[in-house]
Design an enzyme around this catalytic site. Sequence first.
Site, PDB file in Angstrom:
ATOM      1  N   HIS A   8       0.833  -1.211   0.000  1.00 17.72           N
ATOM      2  CA  HIS A   8       0.000   0.000   0.000  1.00 17.72           C
ATOM      3  C   HIS A   8       0.865   1.256   0.000  1.00 17.72           C
ATOM      4  O   HIS A   8       2.040   1.226   0.384  1.00 17.72           O
ATOM      5  CB  HIS A   8      -0.930   0.003   1.224  1.00 17.72           C
ATOM      6  CG  HIS A   8      -0.182  -0.018   2.529  1.00 17.72           C
ATOM      7  ND1 HIS A   8       0.431   1.093   3.067  1.00 17.72           N
ATOM      8  CD2 HIS A   8       0.062  -1.037   3.385  1.00 17.72           C
ATOM      9  CE1 HIS A   8       0.999   0.781   4.206  1.00 17.72           C
ATOM     10  NE2 HIS A   8       0.803  -0.513   4.421  1.00 17.72           N
ATOM     11  N   GLU A  78      -1.539  -7.101   7.857  1.00 18.64           N
ATOM     12  CA  GLU A  78      -0.162  -7.052   8.342  1.00 18.64           C
ATOM     13  C   GLU A  78      -0.043  -7.891   9.610  1.00 18.64           C
ATOM     14  O   GLU A  78      -1.047  -8.191  10.279  1.00 18.64           O
ATOM     15  CB  GLU A  78       0.231  -5.589   8.622  1.00 18.64           C
ATOM     16  CG  GLU A  78       1.659  -5.364   9.084  1.00 18.64           C
ATOM     17  CD  GLU A  78       2.697  -5.836   8.084  1.00 18.64           C
ATOM     18  OE1 GLU A  78       2.931  -7.064   8.018  1.00 18.64           O
ATOM     19  OE2 GLU A  78       3.286  -4.983   7.397  1.00 18.64           O
TER      20      GLU A  78
END
Length: 202
Positions: A8, A78
């Site tokens: 990202h 994550e």
Amino acid sequence: MRILLVRHGQSEWNAEKRLQGQADISLSKKGISQAEALRPVIEGIAPCRAITSDLRRARDTAVILGFPDAAPSEELREISVGDWTGRLIPEIIAEDSHGYAGWRAGTSAPPGGETWADFVTRTCGVIEEARTDPNCKNLLVVCHGGVIRALLDHYLDLRPAQIIPVGPASLTALRFSSDPNKRAKLELFNYSPKELQFDAPD
């Protein structure tokens, strides 16, 4: 099949060098710009479909890249950094440099955090399922830096201590053979059309 791994864009916490973990935070203005710069590259490859972490910074990056319908998955989040979530990285290092170094190497977990082995199992399960699609040549996966390291560890035996953190809105590619006895190959690593970053914070 080719797996296109996009980290990202820069988040609000990237700029502050805070450990993000599974905090659901937005892209910064710079992160939006980084994703916009990568979009023509992704368009040129023309992925057949896209999947994304369900955290906002990844989902928003997928939208900017032209995939508003990318399927979100909690399994692509994550790694959980437990009590370190949101803390400044220099402060963590000053307080527990040995623990931080061990976490970055994948040999220890933060207090209340996820182990590296569990993280690798979680994230690779998504990729293994996606690889069963015989009609998809290029799969876009919008995720996080730790996820990319986990996949490189699993498929290429590149341990976290051997890999620099990939930069925001960077592209890494793995190519899988149709022969199940052949290992995946690293086709591209940490590519950014806007600026190369060699010290991206996690």
